[in-house]
Design a protein around this motif. Structure first.
Motif, PDB file in Angstrom:
ATOM      1  N   MET A   1      42.441  45.603  35.621  1.00 35.17           N
ATOM      2  CA  MET A   1      43.315  46.046  34.538  1.00 35.17           C
ATOM      3  C   MET A   1      42.481  46.770  33.500  1.00 35.17           C
ATOM      4  O   MET A   1      41.261  46.614  33.455  1.00 35.17           O
ATOM      5  CB  MET A   1      44.020  44.846  33.888  1.00 35.17           C
ATOM      6  CG  MET A   1      44.912  44.047  34.810  1.00 35.17           C
ATOM      7  SD  MET A   1      45.512  42.528  34.019  1.00 35.17           S
ATOM      8  CE  MET A   1      44.025  41.534  34.095  1.00 35.17           C
ATOM      9  N   GLU A   2      43.142  47.547  32.664  1.00 33.31           N
ATOM     10  CA  GLU A   2      42.464  48.126  31.518  1.00 33.31           C
ATOM     11  C   GLU A   2      42.269  47.053  30.459  1.00 33.31           C
ATOM     12  O   GLU A   2      43.124  46.177  30.278  1.00 33.31           O
ATOM     13  CB  GLU A   2      43.267  49.286  30.923  1.00 33.31           C
ATOM     14  CG  GLU A   2      43.162  50.575  31.694  1.00 33.31           C
ATOM     15  CD  GLU A   2      43.844  51.719  30.988  1.00 33.31           C
ATOM     16  OE1 GLU A   2      43.385  52.860  31.140  1.00 33.31           O
ATOM     17  OE2 GLU A   2      44.853  51.482  30.291  1.00 33.31           O
ATOM     18  N   ALA A   3      41.156  47.107  29.738  1.00 33.81           N
ATOM     19  CA  ALA A   3      40.876  46.139  28.676  1.00 33.81           C
ATOM     20  C   ALA A   3      41.620  46.560  27.417  1.00 33.81           C
ATOM     21  O   ALA A   3      41.053  47.113  26.482  1.00 33.81           O
ATOM     22  CB  ALA A   3      39.372  46.062  28.413  1.00 33.81           C
ATOM     23  N   CYS A   4      42.933  46.310  27.416  1.00 35.62           N
ATOM     24  CA  CYS A   4      43.777  46.706  26.290  1.00 35.62           C
ATOM     25  C   CYS A   4      44.510  45.472  25.763  1.00 35.62           C
ATOM     26  O   CYS A   4      44.178  44.342  26.111  1.00 35.62           O
ATOM     27  CB  CYS A   4      44.764  47.788  26.735  1.00 35.62           C
ATOM     28  SG  CYS A   4      45.780  47.296  28.132  1.00 35.62           S
ATOM     29  N   GLY A   5      45.482  45.682  24.905  1.00 35.38           N
ATOM     30  CA  GLY A   5      46.207  44.568  24.315  1.00 35.38           C
ATOM     31  C   GLY A   5      46.888  43.709  25.372  1.00 35.38           C
ATOM     32  O   GLY A   5      47.625  44.225  26.229  1.00 35.38           O
ATOM     33  N   GLY A   6      46.674  42.417  25.342  1.00 33.17           N
ATOM     34  CA  GLY A   6      47.251  41.495  26.304  1.00 33.17           C
ATOM     35  C   GLY A   6      46.446  41.326  27.568  1.00 33.17           C
ATOM     36  O   GLY A   6      46.761  40.452  28.386  1.00 33.17           O
TER      37      GLY A   6
END
Length: 342
Positions: free
Chosen positions: A52-57
């Motif tokens: 996953m991308e290291a983003c919000g959530g």
């Protein structure tokens, strides 16, 4: 369904795009799932890598997916962008995440624990309240200055401004006195909340031996030390102290070619809050250097003799980051540099 070796997930609030990639790099499947069906679907899949991308959530989902037995890889969004093919959509983003996560030289973000994210929230809420207090103080000073009531800048002088407002309320319009009192009350309330958070930060800092060790570095207080624990990945994951300072964006930006090194200003490509705190702490050290006589640190004395103070502060922040890495990875205490006796 085709068995895959990696699943790329493009995260969203309600709709999640999945891209299943086989071991040979071919597409196993593409699926769109709702928020409530994501974990149930992943629980039925054979153990594989979920990227996953290291983003919000992402850290929340990372913890949940780790609990299902899958391996989790969080890729920085800036490293995913080069792998997006032509059109920008959820399916292309999920495929790009798989491509980026499959690279052998890719750097990943460590999944944070709930406690680590809680410390980060504590710091961020405190930072928000400080900004709101500054806005309220500036509004109070600006409005009252139009009526001849002035005071020096800073929270320490709000009391003098409030006293001047009380003394002059008889000569001011009623609206000015009432609205000024509202701003004074707001500043006082924010002061109390910030003081409570500072007390909680200090209490948590005293309980953590690594944080106590970091607080012995000049220019590093409880807030900065706790921010390192909250926002930085495990420091033993960096091979050198320079890697940590580069992650913070405190190293020069490079534009080198044909064997000609060209270095510019700092890159500012890392964690913004932590970088700002380190620079502010370094600036306080630079300002206090030499007030009591000669500067004891020979490196700092040499830098101040040749460079502007703000540039020295950034260089000192870089040095502080390297010291923090060395102290944490080697479990050593801070040793002040020997004074120059020449």
């Amino acid at each position: 369904m085709t068995e895959v070796s990696m699943i790329g997930i493009d995260l969203s609030k309600r709709s999640f795009q999945l891209h299943g990639m086989c071991a040979d790099g071919s597409v196993g499947y593409r699926r769109t799932l709702s928020r409530g069906r994501l974990l149930a679907f992943l629980a039925r899949q054979p153990r594989c890598v979920v990227a996953m991308e290291a983003c919000g959530g992402a850290h929340h989902w990372g913890r949940e997916i780790l609990g299902l037995g899958h391996a989790v890889r969080l890729v920085p969004p800036v490293y995913v962008k080069p792998f997006v093919k032509r059109q920008k959509n959820d399916a292309a983003d999920a495929a790009a995440i798989c491509e980026a996560a499959s690279r052998p030289t890719m750097s990943f973000v460590a999944v944070k624990t709930a406690e680590q994210q809680g410390r980060g929230m504590l710091f961020r809420v405190r930072d928000l309240l400080v900004r709101q207090r500054t806005q309220a103080i500036n509004a109070l000073r600006g409005h009252l200055a139009e009526f001849g009531l002035v005071a020096p800048r800073g929270p320490a002088h709000v009391g003098a401004l409030a006293a001047a407002l009380d003394d002059a309320r008889a000569d001011l319009p009623d609206a000015v006195g009432e609205l000024g009192a509202v701003l004074v009350e707001q500043v006082a309330g924010l002061d109390g909340k910030i003081a409570e958070l500072d007390k909680e930060l200090l209490a948590q800092a005293r309980q953590d031996p690594d944080v106590r060790r970091l607080m012995t570095i000049p220019g590093v207080g409880p807030v900065t030390a706790m921010a390192i624990q909250a926002f930085a990945p495990p420091l033993d994951g960096f091979r050198h102290g320079r890697d940590f300072s580069a992650w913070l964006g405190l190293v020069p930006r490079q534009h080198s070619t044909a064997g000609k090194p060209r270095l510019g200003r700092i890159s500012k490509m890392g964690q913004r809050d932590l970088r700002r705190l380190l620079v502010l702490g370094a600036m306080s050290v630079v300002r206090s250097a030499g007030r009591g006589g000669a500067v004891r640190d020979p490196w700092l004395a040499d830098m101040l003799a040749r460079k502007p103070k703000k540039l020295v502060a950034v260089a000192l922040a870089n040095r502080t980051a390297r010291i923090a890495w060395a102290m944490t990875t080697r479990q050593q205490s801070y040793r002040a540099p020997a004074p120059n006796t020449a």
